[in-house]
Design a protein around this motif. Structure first.
Motif, PDB file in Angstrom:
ATOM      1  N   GLU A  14     116.057 143.177  55.160  1.00  0.00           N
ATOM      2  CA  GLU A  14     116.956 143.126  54.043  1.00  0.00           C
ATOM      3  C   GLU A  14     115.394 144.481  53.976  1.00  0.00           C
ATOM      4  O   GLU A  14     115.985 145.228  52.362  1.00  0.00           O
ATOM      5  CB  GLU A  14     115.513 141.945  52.950  1.00  0.00           C
ATOM      6  CG  GLU A  14     116.140 141.978  51.991  1.00  0.00           C
ATOM      7  CD  GLU A  14     114.154 141.929  51.481  1.00  0.00           C
ATOM      8  OE1 GLU A  14     114.535 142.836  50.289  1.00  0.00           O
ATOM      9  OE2 GLU A  14     113.378 141.553  52.492  1.00  0.00           O
ATOM     10  N   LEU A  15     114.567 144.733  54.998  1.00  0.00           N
ATOM     11  CA  LEU A  15     113.806 145.601  54.271  1.00  0.00           C
ATOM     12  C   LEU A  15     114.023 147.234  54.809  1.00  0.00           C
ATOM     13  O   LEU A  15     114.214 148.101  53.548  1.00  0.00           O
ATOM     14  CB  LEU A  15     111.761 145.455  55.549  1.00  0.00           C
ATOM     15  CG  LEU A  15     111.233 144.339  54.436  1.00  0.00           C
ATOM     16  CD1 LEU A  15     110.623 144.151  56.293  1.00  0.00           C
ATOM     17  CD2 LEU A  15     110.569 144.479  53.589  1.00  0.00           C
ATOM     18  N   PHE A  16     115.159 147.142  55.758  1.00  0.00           N
ATOM     19  CA  PHE A  16     115.657 148.538  56.167  1.00  0.00           C
ATOM     20  C   PHE A  16     116.270 148.825  54.791  1.00  0.00           C
ATOM     21  O   PHE A  16     116.881 149.883  54.150  1.00  0.00           O
ATOM     22  CB  PHE A  16     116.160 147.955  56.875  1.00  0.00           C
ATOM     23  CG  PHE A  16     117.698 149.366  57.487  1.00  0.00           C
ATOM     24  CD1 PHE A  16     117.318 150.292  57.770  1.00  0.00           C
ATOM     25  CD2 PHE A  16     119.153 148.893  57.233  1.00  0.00           C
ATOM     26  CE1 PHE A  16     117.879 151.276  57.500  1.00  0.00           C
ATOM     27  CE2 PHE A  16     119.756 149.718  57.672  1.00  0.00           C
ATOM     28  CZ  PHE A  16     119.000 150.451  57.997  1.00  0.00           C
ATOM     29  N   GLY A  17     117.652 147.478  54.611  1.00  0.00           N
ATOM     30  CA  GLY A  17     118.316 147.819  52.948  1.00  0.00           C
ATOM     31  C   GLY A  17     118.157 148.148  51.955  1.00  0.00           C
ATOM     32  O   GLY A  17     118.399 148.871  50.961  1.00  0.00           O
ATOM     33  N   THR A  18     116.509 147.814  51.657  1.00  0.00           N
ATOM     34  CA  THR A  18     115.671 147.997  50.397  1.00  0.00           C
ATOM     35  C   THR A  18     115.418 149.366  50.712  1.00  0.00           C
ATOM     36  O   THR A  18     115.037 149.918  49.706  1.00  0.00           O
ATOM     37  CB  THR A  18     114.683 146.952  49.865  1.00  0.00           C
ATOM     38  OG1 THR A  18     115.079 145.758  50.145  1.00  0.00           O
ATOM     39  CG2 THR A  18     114.068 147.528  48.769  1.00  0.00           C
ATOM     40  N   SER A  19     115.157 149.334  52.309  1.00  0.00           N
ATOM     41  CA  SER A  19     113.977 151.057  52.076  1.00  0.00           C
ATOM     42  C   SER A  19     116.025 152.255  51.582  1.00  0.00           C
ATOM     43  O   SER A  19     115.397 153.048  50.815  1.00  0.00           O
ATOM     44  CB  SER A  19     113.505 150.939  53.043  1.00  0.00           C
ATOM     45  OG  SER A  19     113.024 150.795  53.106  1.00  0.00           O
ATOM     46  N   MET A  20     116.305 151.548  52.569  1.00  0.00           N
ATOM     47  CA  MET A  20     118.159 152.761  51.876  1.00  0.00           C
ATOM     48  C   MET A  20     118.267 152.724  50.403  1.00  0.00           C
ATOM     49  O   MET A  20     119.052 153.605  50.082  1.00  0.00           O
ATOM     50  CB  MET A  20     118.997 152.164  52.933  1.00  0.00           C
ATOM     51  CG  MET A  20     118.753 152.768  54.840  1.00  0.00           C
ATOM     52  SD  MET A  20     118.309 154.511  54.633  1.00  0.00           S
ATOM     53  CE  MET A  20     116.897 154.123  55.055  1.00  0.00           C
ATOM     54  N   LEU A  73     104.357 147.465  50.045  1.00  0.00           N
ATOM     55  CA  LEU A  73     103.195 148.345  51.240  1.00  0.00           C
ATOM     56  C   LEU A  73     104.193 149.576  51.585  1.00  0.00           C
ATOM     57  O   LEU A  73     103.705 150.604  51.389  1.00  0.00           O
ATOM     58  CB  LEU A  73     103.348 147.349  52.654  1.00  0.00           C
ATOM     59  CG  LEU A  73     102.199 147.927  53.530  1.00  0.00           C
ATOM     60  CD1 LEU A  73     100.674 148.315  53.173  1.00  0.00           C
ATOM     61  CD2 LEU A  73     101.420 147.142  54.996  1.00  0.00           C
ATOM     62  N   ILE A  74     105.498 149.622  52.160  1.00  0.00           N
ATOM     63  CA  ILE A  74     106.356 150.300  52.351  1.00  0.00           C
ATOM     64  C   ILE A  74     106.646 151.308  51.543  1.00  0.00           C
ATOM     65  O   ILE A  74     107.018 152.368  51.436  1.00  0.00           O
ATOM     66  CB  ILE A  74     107.930 149.893  52.649  1.00  0.00           C
ATOM     67  CG1 ILE A  74     107.760 149.325  54.130  1.00  0.00           C
ATOM     68  CG2 ILE A  74     108.753 151.194  52.812  1.00  0.00           C
ATOM     69  CD1 ILE A  74     109.369 148.279  54.928  1.00  0.00           C
ATOM     70  N   GLY A  75     106.951 151.071  49.995  1.00  0.00           N
ATOM     71  CA  GLY A  75     106.665 151.419  48.508  1.00  0.00           C
ATOM     72  C   GLY A  75     105.390 152.070  48.493  1.00  0.00           C
ATOM     73  O   GLY A  75     105.072 153.784  48.561  1.00  0.00           O
ATOM     74  N   PHE A  76     104.184 151.302  49.244  1.00  0.00           N
ATOM     75  CA  PHE A  76     102.921 152.685  48.992  1.00  0.00           C
ATOM     76  C   PHE A  76     102.942 153.840  50.203  1.00  0.00           C
ATOM     77  O   PHE A  76     102.527 154.705  50.001  1.00  0.00           O
ATOM     78  CB  PHE A  76     101.773 151.779  49.205  1.00  0.00           C
ATOM     79  CG  PHE A  76     101.163 152.703  49.305  1.00  0.00           C
ATOM     80  CD1 PHE A  76     100.066 152.924  48.313  1.00  0.00           C
ATOM     81  CD2 PHE A  76      99.640 151.973  50.344  1.00  0.00           C
ATOM     82  CE1 PHE A  76      99.084 153.602  48.362  1.00  0.00           C
ATOM     83  CE2 PHE A  76      98.541 152.187  50.281  1.00  0.00           C
ATOM     84  CZ  PHE A  76      98.330 153.528  49.881  1.00  0.00           C
ATOM     85  N   LEU A  77     102.826 153.236  51.108  1.00  0.00           N
ATOM     86  CA  LEU A  77     103.175 153.703  52.318  1.00  0.00           C
ATOM     87  C   LEU A  77     104.394 155.173  52.615  1.00  0.00           C
ATOM     88  O   LEU A  77     103.795 156.062  53.159  1.00  0.00           O
ATOM     89  CB  LEU A  77     102.997 153.123  53.672  1.00  0.00           C
ATOM     90  CG  LEU A  77     102.165 152.487  53.928  1.00  0.00           C
ATOM     91  CD1 LEU A  77     102.404 151.191  55.393  1.00  0.00           C
ATOM     92  CD2 LEU A  77     100.951 152.985  54.235  1.00  0.00           C
ATOM     93  N   VAL A  78     105.159 154.084  52.852  1.00  0.00           N
ATOM     94  CA  VAL A  78     106.955 155.685  53.255  1.00  0.00           C
ATOM     95  C   VAL A  78     106.930 156.767  51.299  1.00  0.00           C
ATOM     96  O   VAL A  78     107.572 157.748  51.137  1.00  0.00           O
ATOM     97  CB  VAL A  78     108.052 154.844  53.081  1.00  0.00           C
ATOM     98  CG1 VAL A  78     109.156 155.825  53.106  1.00  0.00           C
ATOM     99  CG2 VAL A  78     107.481 154.200  54.941  1.00  0.00           C
ATOM    100  N   TRP A  79     107.784 155.596  50.545  1.00  0.00           N
ATOM    101  CA  TRP A  79     107.449 156.468  49.041  1.00  0.00           C
ATOM    102  C   TRP A  79     106.153 156.858  48.450  1.00  0.00           C
ATOM    103  O   TRP A  79     106.650 157.039  47.056  1.00  0.00           O
ATOM    104  CB  TRP A  79     108.701 155.333  48.593  1.00  0.00           C
ATOM    105  CG  TRP A  79     109.711 154.791  49.190  1.00  0.00           C
ATOM    106  CD1 TRP A  79     110.130 153.776  49.655  1.00  0.00           C
ATOM    107  CD2 TRP A  79     110.888 155.641  49.578  1.00  0.00           C
ATOM    108  NE1 TRP A  79     111.159 153.981  50.230  1.00  0.00           N
ATOM    109  CE2 TRP A  79     111.261 155.072  50.386  1.00  0.00           C
ATOM    110  CE3 TRP A  79     111.195 156.943  49.320  1.00  0.00           C
ATOM    111  CZ2 TRP A  79     112.797 155.787  50.962  1.00  0.00           C
ATOM    112  CZ3 TRP A  79     112.597 157.779  49.775  1.00  0.00           C
ATOM    113  CH2 TRP A  79     113.328 157.073  50.799  1.00  0.00           C
ATOM    114  N   LYS A  80     105.685 156.436  48.951  1.00  0.00           N
ATOM    115  CA  LYS A  80     104.169 157.550  48.451  1.00  0.00           C
ATOM    116  C   LYS A  80     103.780 156.672  46.790  1.00  0.00           C
ATOM    117  O   LYS A  80     103.781 157.236  45.788  1.00  0.00           O
ATOM    118  CB  LYS A  80     104.063 158.920  48.054  1.00  0.00           C
ATOM    119  CG  LYS A  80     103.950 159.256  48.982  1.00  0.00           C
ATOM    120  CD  LYS A  80     102.977 159.144  50.422  1.00  0.00           C
ATOM    121  CE  LYS A  80     103.703 159.873  52.004  1.00  0.00           C
ATOM    122  NZ  LYS A  80     102.567 159.014  52.045  1.00  0.00           N
TER     123      LYS A  80
END
Length: 108
Positions: A14-20, A73-80
């Protein structure tokens, strides 16, 4: 115990799909768009396998709670993306809710 492995894998997909989904640019980029389909399809399939042994309310609370916290957390770390106090408090409340739901199950 295998059910919780399926649940953990469901969360990962789900995290992978959301990031994609973010990377797909509104489904204008082919490879990330395919990643969305693969990620969410695998996530729901694995979630369905976990539901054979984990109660729906518990599995969904864990899946959505961990998914929401990790996505922030991914939004903060990866997508700034900015991480506001409201976001942090909201995520902490979600985590607290998941814990409370799981405590209810342990006592039953």
């Amino acid at each position: 115990m295998k059910a919780y492995l399926f649940l953990a894998l469901a969360i990962g997909f789900e995290l992978f799909g959301t990031s994609m989904l973010k990377a797909s640019g509104g489904f204008t980029k082919l490879l990330p768009s395919i990643g969305v389909i693969i990620g969410f399809s695998a996530a729901f399939y694995l979630l369905s396998l976990s539901l054979q042994q984990i109660p729906l309310g518990i599995a969904y609370a864990i899946w959505s709670g961990v998914g929401t916290a990790a996505t922030a957390l991914i939004g903060f770390l990866v997508w700034k993306e900015k991480l506001s106090l409201n976001t942090v408090v909201g995520v902490l409340l979600i985590i607290a809710g998941v814990i409370v739901l799981n405590l209810r199950t342990v006592k039953s």
